[in-house]
Design a protein around this motif. Structure first.
Motif, PDB file in Angstrom:
ATOM      1  N   ALA A 116       0.855  -1.190   0.000  1.00 11.49           N
ATOM      2  CA  ALA A 116       0.000   0.000   0.000  1.00 11.49           C
ATOM      3  C   ALA A 116       0.891   1.240   0.000  1.00 11.49           C
ATOM      4  CB  ALA A 116      -0.908   0.009   1.216  1.00 11.49           C
ATOM      5  N   ASP A 117       0.503   2.208  -0.816  1.00  8.44           N
ATOM      6  CA  ASP A 117       1.337   3.392  -0.971  1.00  8.44           C
ATOM      7  C   ASP A 117       1.037   4.473   0.070  1.00  8.44           C
ATOM      8  OD1 ASP A 117       3.375   3.480  -2.951  1.00  8.44           O
ATOM      9  OD2 ASP A 117       2.563   5.443  -3.554  1.00  8.44           O
ATOM     10  N   CYS A 118      -0.059   4.327   0.795  1.00  9.91           N
ATOM     11  CA  CYS A 118      -0.392   5.353   1.777  1.00  9.91           C
ATOM     12  C   CYS A 118      -1.172   4.760   2.942  1.00  9.91           C
ATOM     13  CB  CYS A 118      -1.181   6.493   1.126  1.00  9.91           C
ATOM     14  SG  CYS A 118      -2.867   6.051   0.681  1.00  9.91           S
ATOM     15  N   ARG A 119      -1.318   5.542   3.989  1.00  9.20           N
ATOM     16  CA  ARG A 119      -2.008   5.058   5.191  1.00  9.20           C
ATOM     17  C   ARG A 119      -3.498   4.813   4.924  1.00  9.20           C
ATOM     18  NH1 ARG A 119       0.390   5.082  10.166  1.00  9.20           N
ATOM     19  NH2 ARG A 119      -1.520   3.950  10.613  1.00  9.20           N
ATOM     20  N   GLN A 120      -4.095   5.670   4.098  1.00 10.85           N
ATOM     21  CA  GLN A 120      -5.522   5.510   3.764  1.00 10.85           C
ATOM     22  C   GLN A 120      -5.751   4.141   3.133  1.00 10.85           C
ATOM     23  OE1 GLN A 120      -4.777   8.841   4.019  1.00 10.85           O
ATOM     24  NE2 GLN A 120      -6.532   9.018   5.395  1.00 10.85           N
ATOM     25  N   GLY A 121      -4.811   3.761   2.294  1.00 13.72           N
ATOM     26  CA  GLY A 121      -4.915   2.475   1.611  1.00 13.72           C
ATOM     27  C   GLY A 121      -4.882   1.334   2.605  1.00 13.72           C
ATOM     28  N   GLU A 122      -3.992   1.433   3.578  1.00  9.23           N
ATOM     29  CA  GLU A 122      -3.897   0.374   4.594  1.00  9.23           C
ATOM     30  C   GLU A 122      -5.201   0.285   5.376  1.00  9.23           C
ATOM     31  OE1 GLU A 122      -0.368   0.804   6.924  1.00  9.23           O
ATOM     32  OE2 GLU A 122       0.921   0.253   5.239  1.00  9.23           O
ATOM     33  N   LYS A 123      -5.742   1.458   5.713  1.00  7.92           N
ATOM     34  CA  LYS A 123      -7.014   1.473   6.450  1.00  7.92           C
ATOM     35  C   LYS A 123      -8.110   0.804   5.630  1.00  7.92           C
ATOM     36  CE  LYS A 123      -6.774   5.736   9.081  1.00  7.92           C
ATOM     37  NZ  LYS A 123      -7.266   7.102   8.934  1.00  7.92           N
ATOM     38  N   TYR A 124      -8.141   1.151   4.344  1.00 12.63           N
ATOM     39  CA  TYR A 124      -9.159   0.582   3.458  1.00 12.63           C
ATOM     40  C   TYR A 124      -9.041  -0.942   3.438  1.00 12.63           C
ATOM     41  CZ  TYR A 124     -11.340  -1.094  -0.807  1.00 12.63           C
ATOM     42  OH  TYR A 124     -12.077  -1.816  -1.693  1.00 12.63           O
ATOM     43  N   VAL A 125      -7.812  -1.446   3.294  1.00  9.81           N
ATOM     44  CA  VAL A 125      -7.603  -2.888   3.188  1.00  9.81           C
ATOM     45  C   VAL A 125      -8.028  -3.581   4.483  1.00  9.81           C
ATOM     46  CG1 VAL A 125      -5.863  -4.705   2.931  1.00  9.81           C
ATOM     47  CG2 VAL A 125      -5.799  -2.690   1.451  1.00  9.81           C
ATOM     48  N   LEU A 126      -7.686  -2.984   5.630  1.00  5.52           N
ATOM     49  CA  LEU A 126      -8.065  -3.597   6.906  1.00  5.52           C
ATOM     50  C   LEU A 126      -9.586  -3.666   7.033  1.00  5.52           C
ATOM     51  CD1 LEU A 126      -5.398  -2.090   9.333  1.00  5.52           C
ATOM     52  CD2 LEU A 126      -5.534  -4.430   8.444  1.00  5.52           C
ATOM     53  N   LYS A 127     -10.248  -2.600   6.592  1.00  2.00           N
ATOM     54  CA  LYS A 127     -11.714  -2.574   6.635  1.00  2.00           C
ATOM     55  C   LYS A 127     -12.300  -3.635   5.698  1.00  2.00           C
ATOM     56  CE  LYS A 127     -15.064   0.670   6.047  1.00  2.00           C
ATOM     57  NZ  LYS A 127     -15.422   1.888   5.324  1.00  2.00           N
ATOM     58  N   GLU A 128     -11.692  -3.746   4.523  1.00  2.00           N
ATOM     59  CA  GLU A 128     -12.139  -4.740   3.548  1.00  2.00           C
ATOM     60  C   GLU A 128     -12.002  -6.152   4.111  1.00  2.00           C
ATOM     61  OE1 GLU A 128     -14.217  -3.696   0.892  1.00  2.00           O
ATOM     62  OE2 GLU A 128     -13.129  -5.273  -0.153  1.00  2.00           O
ATOM     63  N   LEU A 129     -10.914  -6.382   4.856  1.00  2.00           N
ATOM     64  CA  LEU A 129     -10.669  -7.724   5.391  1.00  2.00           C
ATOM     65  C   LEU A 129     -11.621  -8.026   6.544  1.00  2.00           C
ATOM     66  CD1 LEU A 129      -6.786  -7.716   5.355  1.00  2.00           C
ATOM     67  CD2 LEU A 129      -8.271  -9.117   3.916  1.00  2.00           C
ATOM     68  N   GLU A 130     -11.897  -6.992   7.332  1.00  2.00           N
ATOM     69  CA  GLU A 130     -12.722  -7.193   8.511  1.00  2.00           C
ATOM     70  C   GLU A 130     -14.181  -7.427   8.120  1.00  2.00           C
ATOM     71  OE1 GLU A 130     -12.219  -4.227  11.811  1.00  2.00           O
ATOM     72  OE2 GLU A 130     -14.403  -4.387  11.715  1.00  2.00           O
ATOM     73  N   ASN A 131     -14.737  -6.533   7.322  1.00  2.00           N
ATOM     74  CA  ASN A 131     -16.143  -6.650   6.954  1.00  2.00           C
ATOM     75  C   ASN A 131     -16.418  -5.904   5.646  1.00  2.00           C
ATOM     76  OD1 ASN A 131     -18.911  -7.096   7.011  1.00  2.00           O
ATOM     77  ND2 ASN A 131     -19.300  -5.271   8.247  1.00  2.00           N
ATOM     78  N   PRO A 132     -16.180  -6.578   4.524  1.00  2.00           N
ATOM     79  CA  PRO A 132     -16.420  -5.896   3.243  1.00  2.00           C
ATOM     80  C   PRO A 132     -17.913  -5.694   3.000  1.00  2.00           C
ATOM     81  CG  PRO A 132     -15.760  -8.178   2.876  1.00  2.00           C
ATOM     82  CD  PRO A 132     -15.699  -7.954   4.359  1.00  2.00           C
ATOM     83  N   VAL A 133     -18.319  -4.477   2.730  1.00  2.00           N
ATOM     84  CA  VAL A 133     -19.742  -4.193   2.482  1.00  2.00           C
ATOM     85  C   VAL A 133     -19.922  -3.558   1.105  1.00  2.00           C
ATOM     86  CG1 VAL A 133     -20.430  -3.975   4.901  1.00  2.00           C
ATOM     87  CG2 VAL A 133     -19.575  -1.970   3.688  1.00  2.00           C
TER      88      VAL A 133
END
Lengths: 127, 417
Positions: free
Chosen positions: A34-51
């Motif tokens: 991931a190139d930025c922190r926002q991206g990491e946050k997005y990925v963690l959210k996607e892994l936890e509960n993708p909606v």
């Protein structure tokens, strides 16, 4: 070895392909790519509960307007997309319908309603 | 006798509706939309997916919801509409000839015209795939109409040729409706549509995206029985020995859109060979005075929000022209696509007043530095041909730069995207 898990970030057009590293217990040990922190946050959210917001149609029985477009009132867990689709087949809809009207409540116990995304004043008949 | 109107808009899709509303807001008294379909909205009613309005309304809307917002406005503003009416001619004096079952042959003489005919899909003929001509080969947009409006499923096992947004969105839609989508096949090394569609339509459902691949043959006599898929080389030519057969009963073609400019040509409007649309100035006036254009007829947009914005400019300018009988002179500086820039719209600007530039790059790249003739420089983390770049250029900066003649837009990138 577990298959390499990658998630594409859709936060910006960059579309970083992020590799998910897991420890032996299967917990997330880190992210790579991931190139930025926002991206990491997005990925963690996607892994936890993708909606996702589900959009579909329901049958009206009106020859001139056979399908009424609908969507879920809020994003629903990805795992519920298929069950909700199966529910839409059984939905009965009666005119008049206005955009935003609730067509079916709490579909597949998602806590989301199916709402109309178009007006259907009533039978238009053929053509 | 030709009927007089202030502003005539040809096409009632998102561009036509936005142009008509803007023309009314600008003070044009009678604004008429002429539309060949039986309803307003263009293709929006069949685009039941979400992702519309994020820029314009800062809301996530579906196509029909986005359409309704504009339709209600148009009705409130007293825009007149003439449905089921086909414009068959437009001349350089802006005279419109149209026909309808109800009213027969009609002539209109508007003070100004807005072209808002949108675009059409490239079909099998335009792509040129060898094989038989069985049932089951259709464009992604036609399939979208069948599935989302008419309520028919054209097949049960699909291959999609081209990774345009409509193709990827239909791949998801068909999967949700219980069909199997075997693969999306893309001739270029990168996807043709937006990244969010690649993720939410293909990855979500495990649909393979085959980059640098094409369909080289269609099998089946009465009905599609399968397609041959193969790799392509750097010249996009099929590579021998890489063919494999994918059984399917439907081939969807999503291989790009072409602005619909038959009428523009009849009126003698100069077209840009790269965009396929009219050459326009910053007021969206074409080479024919009093004929304006906006939306996908000018350039194929990635987001409908930009279609609406561009058409509003055309609508406002048309109202001013209809009132004054001429437009303010805007065409002084030519905007020229430079390094890695495929095109820039508008192609002509005045050098005064704020202007929004729309452009697309030729190839994807990272750490992009965009340079608009030294007047404006902007950095982008990445650029892709599928994502339009929209830039606001301030009139004050332009005026101060003293640029005359040409404004060259370059895009330098590091590495590929």
């Amino acid at each position: 070895m577990a298959p390499r898990e990658t998630v594409v970030c859709i936060g910006c057009p960059l579309g970083c392909r992020v590799t998910v590293l897991r420890d032996r217990k299967g917990n997330i040990a880190g992210l790579k790519g991931a190139d930025c922190r926002q991206g990491e946050k997005y990925v963690l959210k996607e892994l936890e509960n993708p909606v996702r917001t589900l959009t579909a149609t329901v049958r009206t029985g009106d020859e001139g307007f056979p399908l009424l477009p609908v969507r879920t009132s809020r994003p629903v867990p990805k795992a519920l997309l298929a069950p909700i689709m199966q529910e839409t087949v059984k939905v009965k809809v009666r005119p008049p319908v206005r955009t935003g009207d609730v067509i079916a409540k709490n579909v597949s116990k998602s806590r989301a309603d199916l709402i109309a995304t178009a007006d259907w004043p009533g039978p238009r008949g053929e053509g | 006798m030709a009927k007089r109107v202030d502003v005539a808009v040809i096409g009632a899709g998102p561009a036509g509706l936005a142009a008509a509303i803007a023309a009314r807001e600008q003070g044009a008294e009678n604004v008429l939309i002429i539309e060949r379909a039986e309803q307003l909205g263009g293709l929006l009613p069949q685009c039941i997916h979400n992702g519309f309005g994020l820029v314009y309304f800062e809301q996530d809307m579906t196509g029909p919801e986005y359409e309704k917002a504009f339709m209600d406005r148009a009705v409130d503003m007293g825009v007149e509409t003439q449905l089921e009416t086909m414009v068959i001619d437009l001349d350089e004096k802006r005279e419109i000839t149209a026909v309808s079952r109800k009213h027969g042959y009609m002539k209109f003489r508007p003070g100004a015209v807005v072209l808002a005919m949108g675009c059409r899909e490239r079909s099998r003929g335009a792509v040129g795939i060898p094989g038989t001509r069985p049932a089951g080969v259709l464009t992604a947009g036609t399939c979208q109409r069948f599935v989302n409006i008419e309520g028919y499923m054209p097949g049960s096992r699909y291959v999609v040729l081209g990774s345009g947004d409509i193709g990827m969105i239909m791949a998801r839609r068909l999967t949700l409706e219980g069909a199997k989508v075997e693969a999306v096949v893309e001739i270029m090394p990168w996807p043709g549509g937006l990244i969010r569609n690649e993720v939410q339509c293909l990855h979500d459902f495990g649909i393979p995206l085959l980059l640098e691949h094409t369909v080289s043959f269609i099998h089946g006599e009465e009905r599609v029985e399968g397609v041959t898929v193969c790799r392509v080389d750097a010249q996009r030519q099929p590579m021998q020995g890489t063919e494999r057969l994918i059984p399917c009963d439907c081939l969807l073609i999503s291989a790009g859109l072409i602005p619909e400019n038959e009428l523009s040509r009849r009126a003698g409007v100069a077209l840009d060979p790269v965009t396929g649309g009219p050459v326009v100035d910053q007021d969206r006036q074409t080479s024919v005075p009093g004929i304006f254009a906006g939306g996908n007829v000018v350039q194929v947009h990635d987001l409908v929000d930009w279609v609406s914005r561009e058409a509003e400019v055309a609508g406002r300018s048309a109202a001013v022209f209809a009132d004054k009988g001429r437009a303010k002179r805007t065409a002084g500086i030519k905007v020229v696509p430079g390094k890695n820039v495929r095109y820039v719209v508008p192609q002509l600007i005045s050098g005064a007043g704020d202007v929004t530039l729309h452009m697309r790059v030729k190839e994807p790249g990272l750490s992009a530095r965009l340079d608009v003739g030294g007047v404006l420089k902007k950095k982008f983390r990445s650029v892709r041909p599928s994502e339009m770049i929209v830039l606001d250029l301030e009139g004050e900066a332009l005026r101060k730069s003293g640029i005359k003649g040409e404004l060259v837009v370059d895009c330098d990138t590091k590495g590929s995207g």
